[in-house]
Design an enzyme around this catalytic site. Structure first.
Site, mmCIF file in Angstrom:
data_model
loop_
_atom_site.group_PDB
_atom_site.id
_atom_site.type_symbol
_atom_site.label_atom_id
_atom_site.label_comp_id
_atom_site.label_asym_id
_atom_site.label_seq_id
_atom_site.Cartn_x
_atom_site.Cartn_y
_atom_site.Cartn_z
ATOM 1 N N SER A 70 -51.472 26.283 11.426
ATOM 2 C CA SER A 70 -50.401 26.628 10.492
ATOM 3 C C SER A 70 -49.634 27.865 10.947
ATOM 4 O O SER A 70 -50.190 28.737 11.617
ATOM 5 C CB SER A 70 -50.996 26.902 9.108
ATOM 6 N N ASN A 75 -0.493 -11.620 -14.981
ATOM 7 C CA ASN A 75 -0.221 -11.714 -13.551
ATOM 8 C C ASN A 75 -1.206 -10.823 -12.801
ATOM 9 O O ASN A 75 -1.244 -9.622 -13.039
ATOM 10 C CB ASN A 75 1.222 -11.234 -13.321
ATOM 11 N N ARG A 96 -1.207 8.088 -11.353
ATOM 12 C CA ARG A 96 -2.255 8.157 -12.366
ATOM 13 C C ARG A 96 -3.638 8.522 -11.798
ATOM 14 O O ARG A 96 -4.592 8.707 -12.538
ATOM 15 C CB ARG A 96 -2.334 6.809 -13.115
ATOM 16 N N GLU A 154 6.941 -7.565 -17.530
ATOM 17 C CA GLU A 154 6.069 -6.395 -17.427
ATOM 18 C C GLU A 154 5.783 -5.846 -18.817
ATOM 19 O O GLU A 154 6.624 -5.938 -19.714
ATOM 20 C CB GLU A 154 6.742 -5.318 -16.564
ATOM 21 N N TYR A 176 -40.265 22.869 10.663
ATOM 22 C CA TYR A 176 -39.030 22.440 11.318
ATOM 23 C C TYR A 176 -39.359 22.000 12.730
ATOM 24 O O TYR A 176 -39.858 22.793 13.536
ATOM 25 C CB TYR A 176 -37.986 23.572 11.360
ATOM 26 N N ALA A 200 -49.030 23.369 8.547
ATOM 27 C CA ALA A 200 -47.970 23.804 7.634
ATOM 28 C C ALA A 200 -47.230 25.006 8.200
ATOM 29 O O ALA A 200 -47.841 25.900 8.786
ATOM 30 C CB ALA A 200 -48.567 24.165 6.289
ATOM 31 N N ALA A 204 0.825 -1.217 0.000
ATOM 32 C CA ALA A 204 0.000 0.000 0.000
ATOM 33 C C ALA A 204 0.850 1.254 0.000
ATOM 34 O O ALA A 204 0.432 2.305 0.476
ATOM 35 C CB ALA A 204 -0.926 -0.009 1.219
ATOM 36 N N TYR A 240 -33.441 27.140 19.314
ATOM 37 C CA TYR A 240 -32.090 27.675 19.530
ATOM 38 C C TYR A 240 -32.195 29.151 19.873
ATOM 39 O O TYR A 240 -32.802 29.927 19.133
ATOM 40 C CB TYR A 240 -31.296 27.465 18.237
ATOM 41 N N LYS A 275 -35.171 17.023 13.547
ATOM 42 C CA LYS A 275 -33.894 16.738 14.202
ATOM 43 C C LYS A 275 -34.180 16.402 15.650
ATOM 44 O O LYS A 275 -34.854 17.171 16.335
ATOM 45 C CB LYS A 275 -32.958 17.940 14.131
HETATM 46 C C1 UD1 Z 1 1.864 -4.995 -10.854
HETATM 47 C C2 UD1 Z 1 2.721 -6.189 -11.366
HETATM 48 C C3 UD1 Z 1 2.131 -6.696 -12.668
HETATM 49 C C4 UD1 Z 1 0.683 -7.068 -12.487
HETATM 50 C C5 UD1 Z 1 -0.112 -5.885 -11.900
HETATM 51 C C6 UD1 Z 1 -1.498 -6.350 -11.513
HETATM 52 C C7 UD1 Z 1 5.031 -5.859 -10.616
HETATM 53 C C8 UD1 Z 1 6.383 -5.419 -11.021
HETATM 54 N N1 UD1 Z 1 4.078 -5.777 -11.533
HETATM 55 O O1 UD1 Z 1 2.016 -3.929 -11.808
HETATM 56 O O2 UD1 Z 1 2.875 -7.844 -13.122
HETATM 57 O O3 UD1 Z 1 0.153 -7.482 -13.723
HETATM 58 O O4 UD1 Z 1 0.520 -5.391 -10.721
HETATM 59 O O5 UD1 Z 1 -2.291 -5.267 -11.059
HETATM 60 O O6 UD1 Z 1 4.839 -6.272 -9.497
HETATM 61 N N2 UD1 Z 1 3.607 -0.656 -4.373
HETATM 62 C C9 UD1 Z 1 4.335 -0.402 -3.233
HETATM 63 N N3 UD1 Z 1 5.614 0.063 -3.339
HETATM 64 C C10 UD1 Z 1 6.213 0.277 -4.540
HETATM 65 C C11 UD1 Z 1 5.459 0.010 -5.712
HETATM 66 C C12 UD1 Z 1 4.170 -0.461 -5.599
HETATM 67 O O7 UD1 Z 1 3.824 -0.593 -2.123
HETATM 68 O O8 UD1 Z 1 7.386 0.676 -4.546
HETATM 69 C C13 UD1 Z 1 2.221 -1.142 -4.237
HETATM 70 C C14 UD1 Z 1 1.196 -0.192 -4.802
HETATM 71 O O9 UD1 Z 1 0.688 0.668 -3.790
HETATM 72 C C15 UD1 Z 1 0.118 -1.129 -5.304
HETATM 73 C C16 UD1 Z 1 0.878 -2.407 -5.645
HETATM 74 O O10 UD1 Z 1 2.100 -2.342 -4.967
HETATM 75 O O11 UD1 Z 1 -0.826 -1.427 -4.277
HETATM 76 C C17 UD1 Z 1 1.103 -2.577 -7.150
HETATM 77 O O12 UD1 Z 1 1.906 -1.551 -7.654
HETATM 78 P P1 UD1 Z 1 1.681 -0.899 -9.079
HETATM 79 O O13 UD1 Z 1 2.741 0.125 -9.283
HETATM 80 O O14 UD1 Z 1 0.277 -0.467 -9.238
HETATM 81 O O15 UD1 Z 1 2.009 -2.156 -10.020
HETATM 82 P P2 UD1 Z 1 1.536 -2.393 -11.517
HETATM 83 O O16 UD1 Z 1 2.320 -1.527 -12.431
HETATM 84 O O17 UD1 Z 1 0.067 -2.284 -11.575
#
Ligand code: UD1
Ligand code: CA
Length: 461
Positions: free
Chosen positions: A409, A173, A15, A158, A370, A384, A9, A391, A355
């Site tokens: 009313s 993946n 993006r 990738e 009210y 009505a 996370a 208050y 309320k």
């Molecule tokens: C990743 C996978 C890809 C897969 C896709 C599926 C890798 C290299 N690629 O790509 O093969 O098809 O997910 O959705 O793993 N995150 C971190 N630290 C970091 C980078 C990312 O915690 O340094 C976390 C992000 O918050 C996110 C998750 O890892 O929750 C995935 O990272 P993201 O950069 O979205 O990977 P994708 O490019 O989508």
């Protein structure tokens, strides 16, 4: 099996074009992270490790809020240098003899059944690493699963590193993997960043294991709609719709009539009896409970309400934290702020705001009123334009109206004030002190009538 779950996370979520960390964006009123934590909890792991980074304090606070009842550990990834680097940050929190499941916090709808099957598959196979994959017509953006002629997995490439041939691979993946912790400990430090993005890819575990003569296997899921990663607002909106349709489908299966499942939003939980009808464009949030034969009109916004049998909520009613007892009718255009109880057959009509009001059995407030901080008995008629002046500029005060009162009313009730049983308040009255039982009260200046009156007129130029 000792299960530990790592949730990634830390990503920035460029993006999303937002100041909020990506994983805190919401699906159905809850952060993506909270959905993933809820799924993780359902697997009853020994521990959940959340890897935080970008705005880590905010993400950690959300993780702590959601992980109550489980052991949670938050690890900070100082710089976001890729998914392998993120898991590396979690390593110190993991036990060598555990099985590790890696989840992505940006994949909010991850189905529990897929995870259970993935873990079962790892248990029963010889593989050191079990991948969760999908086969797609359009694999754009995802890492591709590379297999040899005999179908054995050789690596993951990738999108940005794919050759023209590899771009045609349809098996992708999902990002979710399961493996023994010892395998992670062995291979993570060996992952390098010589790729298009100069990142440490977790997916490189695959080729490293295979090069060592080890085995990587995959479980293929046909739940791609729920395994989509959310990287943009478009994908967030898709995840929201997918989730809403799932919930709508479940409610339909249980017998709730939804006028249009595409135009129904539940941002929380809904309990219901039989023969409930919900018209289009309603938003229900928090925890709502519907009895039997409840009708909700179009465009209602309802949060944390308990609505008993045979209630009719007419269109465009907004209400929160209120209890509507059997056969109550409210709306259209009613506004119930927190803390109301409406006893059986009470009625609240258009442009009435409540309320902290308690309306007794059969009591009616049909239009434009009210009623705040009010305790109102049974069979009361609120005319009505009645306003409780609750208050005084500093404090709130109670209005008490006993059974069988008639409020004419355009009455103002200057609180604190009590109107005793059976009293009648004439239209246009300002009530400032207690009205005795069965009495009539009226404050009205005598009307003046002038015949043949000439109203001032603008002079014609
Ligand atoms: C990743 C996978 C890809 C897969 C896709 C599926 C890798 C290299 N690629 O790509 O093969 O098809 O997910 O959705 O793993 N995150 C971190 N630290 C970091 C980078 C990312 O915690 O340094 C976390 C992000 O918050 C996110 C998750 O890892 O929750 C995935 O990272 P993201 O950069 O979205 O990977 P994708 O490019 O989508
Ligand atoms: Ca992603």
């Amino acid at each position: 099996m000792k299960l530990e779950i790592v949730i990634l996370a830390a990503g920035l979520g460029k993006r999303m074009h937002s100041a909020l960390p990506k994983v805190l964006h919401q699906v159905a009123g809850q952060s993506m992270l909270s959905h993933v934590i809820a799924t993780a909890k359902a697997l009853k792991p020994q521990k959940i490790v959340v890897v935080t980074g970008h705005q880590g304090e905010l993400v950690q606070a959300e993780a702590e809020r959601c992980a109550t009842g489980t052991t949670l550990c938050c690890c900070k990834q100082e710089q976001q240098r890729g998914t392998a680097d993120a898991v590396k940050a979690a390593l110190p929190a993991l036990d060598s003899d555990s099985t590790v499941l890696v989840l992505y916090a940006d994949t909010p709808l991850t189905p529990l059944t897929d995870l259970q099957q993935l873990l079962d598959a790892l248990q029963t196979s010889q593989a050191q690493l079990m991948l969760l994959t999908c086969t797609l017509d359009d694999p754009t953006g995802y890492g591709r699963i590379v297999r040899n002629e005999s179908g054995a997995i050789e690596g993951i490439v990738e999108q940005k590193d794919c050759s023209a041939d590899e771009l045609n691979i349809k098996e992708i993946n999902s990002g979710i993997i399961a493996l023994p912790c010892s395998v992670l400990q062995h291979y993570l430090p060996r992952i390098e960043c010589n790729n298009a993005q100069h990142e440490y890819y977790l997916t490189d575990l695959t080729s490293l294991i295979v090069k060592d003569g080890g085995q990587v296997a995959a479980m293929t899921s046909d739940n791609f709609a729920y395994l989509r990663g959310v990287n943009s607002k478009v994908q967030l909106a898709q995840a929201e719709r997918t989730y809403q349709q799932l919930q709508a489908r479940k409610l339909l299966d249980e017998g709730v009539t939804l006028a249009d499942p595409q135009r129904f939003d539940l941002r929380g939980t809904l309990e219901h009896g039989q023969d409930c009808f919900i018209d289009v464009n309603c938003v229900l949030s928090g925890h709502c409970v519907l009895g039997n034969n409840v009708t909700i009109g179009a465009g209602c916004i309802i949060s944390d309400c308990v609505i008993d049998d045979n209630v009719v909520v007419s269109p465009y009613t907004v209400m929160e934290q209120s209890h509507l007892k059997a056969a109550v009718t409210v709306g259209p255009f009613a506004r119930l702020r927190p803390g109301n109880t409406l006893e059986e057959k009470a009625h609240v009509g258009n442009f009435v705001e409540l309320k902290k009001a308690h309306l007794g059995k059969g009591t009616k407030a049909g239009h434009l009123s009210y009623l705040g901080d009010s305790e109102i008995g049974a069979e009361v008629n609120i005319g009505a334009g009645t306003i409780t002046c609750n208050y005084d500029g500093a404090n709130k005060h109670q209005t008490i109206i006993e059974d069988d009162v008639f409020v004419g009313s355009d009455t103002q009730l200057v609180a604190p004030v009590t109107v005793r049983k059976g009293a009648t308040i004439a239209a246009g009255t300002t009530v400032t002190k207690e009205v005795p039982a069965e009495a009539l009260v009226l404050t009205r200046t005598r009307a003046l009538y002038k015949t043949h009156y000439q109203r001032p007129r603008k002079e014609k130029k």
